[in-house]
Design an enzyme around this catalytic site. Structure first.
Site, PDB file in Angstrom:
ATOM      1  N   ASP A 161      22.468   5.584 -27.438  1.00 15.97           N
ATOM      2  CA  ASP A 161      23.675   5.405 -28.231  1.00 15.97           C
ATOM      3  C   ASP A 161      24.051   3.929 -28.319  1.00 15.97           C
ATOM      4  O   ASP A 161      24.258   3.270 -27.303  1.00 15.97           O
ATOM      5  CB  ASP A 161      24.817   6.196 -27.586  1.00 15.97           C
ATOM      6  CG  ASP A 161      26.112   6.094 -28.362  1.00 15.97           C
ATOM      7  OD1 ASP A 161      26.289   6.852 -29.316  1.00 15.97           O
ATOM      8  OD2 ASP A 161      26.954   5.233 -27.993  1.00 15.97           O
ATOM      9  N   TYR A 208      28.928  -2.957 -30.666  1.00 13.56           N
ATOM     10  CA  TYR A 208      28.374  -3.322 -29.365  1.00 13.56           C
ATOM     11  C   TYR A 208      27.547  -4.604 -29.441  1.00 13.56           C
ATOM     12  O   TYR A 208      27.217  -5.187 -28.404  1.00 13.56           O
ATOM     13  CB  TYR A 208      27.494  -2.203 -28.809  1.00 13.56           C
ATOM     14  CG  TYR A 208      28.193  -0.883 -28.577  1.00 13.56           C
ATOM     15  CD1 TYR A 208      29.571  -0.747 -28.712  1.00 13.56           C
ATOM     16  CD2 TYR A 208      27.458   0.247 -28.236  1.00 13.56           C
ATOM     17  CE1 TYR A 208      30.195   0.465 -28.512  1.00 13.56           C
ATOM     18  CE2 TYR A 208      28.079   1.468 -28.027  1.00 13.56           C
ATOM     19  CZ  TYR A 208      29.438   1.581 -28.171  1.00 13.56           C
ATOM     20  OH  TYR A 208      30.047   2.795 -27.978  1.00 13.56           O
ATOM     21  N   LYS A 259      26.826   3.472 -35.004  1.00  9.98           N
ATOM     22  CA  LYS A 259      28.160   3.771 -35.518  1.00  9.98           C
ATOM     23  C   LYS A 259      28.623   2.703 -36.506  1.00  9.98           C
ATOM     24  O   LYS A 259      28.423   1.509 -36.277  1.00  9.98           O
ATOM     25  CB  LYS A 259      29.174   3.849 -34.367  1.00  9.98           C
ATOM     26  CG  LYS A 259      28.758   4.767 -33.229  1.00  9.98           C
ATOM     27  CD  LYS A 259      29.824   4.802 -32.154  1.00  9.98           C
ATOM     28  CE  LYS A 259      29.303   5.461 -30.895  1.00  9.98           C
ATOM     29  NZ  LYS A 259      28.371   4.570 -30.143  1.00  9.98           N
ATOM     30  N   HIS A 314      32.711   5.154 -36.428  1.00  9.49           N
ATOM     31  CA  HIS A 314      33.159   4.809 -35.078  1.00  9.49           C
ATOM     32  C   HIS A 314      34.590   5.268 -34.788  1.00  9.49           C
ATOM     33  O   HIS A 314      34.919   5.630 -33.665  1.00  9.49           O
ATOM     34  CB  HIS A 314      33.047   3.298 -34.868  1.00  9.49           C
ATOM     35  CG  HIS A 314      32.779   2.907 -33.461  1.00  9.49           C
ATOM     36  ND1 HIS A 314      32.124   1.761 -33.110  1.00  9.49           N
ATOM     37  CD2 HIS A 314      33.064   3.511 -32.292  1.00  9.49           C
ATOM     38  CE1 HIS A 314      32.030   1.673 -31.797  1.00  9.49           C
ATOM     39  NE2 HIS A 314      32.593   2.722 -31.273  1.00  9.49           N
TER      40      HIS A 314
END
Length: 278
Positions: free
Chosen positions: A45, A50, A75, A108
């Site tokens: 994931d 990120y 996401k 997200h």
């Protein structure tokens, strides 16, 4: 170690546990993700927010695994919710990952103050039809948000990834997801720095079963029907987190851990575009 899978509402398979990658970056991030894959994780994931999709892609290549053995999820951030922006966001993720498709693509968060999440959802539907994305879902959506995108598009998300841990067991949202046939995924499944390892129901179950408190909490997640996505850069901890399918909690133990939920249990509330965990 064979990891059980869930069949999603679109007919695809999702491993019953995954590996979270925030905030793994740089060479250490590549090494940590590669270690997780070597230790048996098959659901990886990541997210635009990120800022580690490049590292995740490099770890996947270094693993040497056949592409079809991995479920790679990313996401779309809240700032990319316009239809064209969402399309471009997914193409950007594919480029950074070095992949031809994503196995699971999520929105997200709904970014409700802007209110374009339905357009982002339409973009994911089209990308799925084009074969660039296998399964599509959402993250941090409320029942109201779910109802709106389903009503307006006729397409139900396969997954809703939400904050879920013993201090925040999310009974209402788990019920809402189940009502629509949506699989719940859990971010921060252990509760991060507030992990309830010393709480009596967790500690007692760990002692009875001869496992760690972290394994008890992840097993609790599994028995709730959720898919936890723990993160650890430590190979031994990665293996422990994955080893939760050889024991079982009693119904009373599950209920006692769920009862740890409290009003202030959330780890974070606010704008996920300024908070990478979400």
């Amino acid at each position: 170690m064979a990891i059980p899978t869930h069949t999603l509402n679109d007919g695809t398979a999702l491993p019953a546990i995954g590996f979270g990658t925030y905030p793994l970056r740089g060479d250490d991030g590549v090494a940590a993700v590669q270690s997780a894959i070597e230790n048996g994780y098959r659901l990886i994931d990541t997210a635009v927010n990120y800022e580690n999709e490049t590292e995740v892609g490099e770890a996947i290549r270094r693993s040497g695994l056949d592409r079809d053995e991995l479920v790679v999820a990313s996401k779309i951030p809240g700032r990319h919710h316009g239809y064209d922006d969402a399309i471009a966001s997914v193409h950007g993720s594919l480029e950074r990952l070095g992949l031809e498709r994503l196995d699971l693509q999520l929105i997200h968060w709904p970014n409700p103050s802007v209110g374009q999440y339905v357009e982002a959802w339409r973009a994911l539907i089209d990308l799925q039809e084009q074969g660039l994305v296998r399964s599509i879902g959402v993250s941090n959506f409320s029942a109201e948000h779910l109802e709106r995108i389903i009503d307006e598009t006729g397409v139900t998300p396969a997954v809703n990834q939400i904050e879920l841990h013993p201090y925040f067991p999310q009974s209402v949202m788990r019920d809402a997801n189940e009502k629509y046939g949506i699989r719940t995924e859990s971010w921060s499944p252990l509760g991060k720095r507030r992990a309830p390892f010393a709480e009596p129901p967790v500690a007692a179950a760990a002692e009875r079963l001869g496992v760690t408190p972290g394994q008890v909490i992840l097993r609790w997640q599994v028995q709730l029907g959720a898919v936890p996505i723990p993160k650890s850069a430590t190979p031994e901890r990665q293996r422990q987190n994955l080893d939760v399918f050889g024991f079982e909690l009693t119904d009373d133990e599950v209920a006692a851990i769920t009862a740890l939920g409290r009003p202030d249990g959330r780890l974070f509330g606010g704008d996920p575009d300024t908070h990478e965990e979400m």
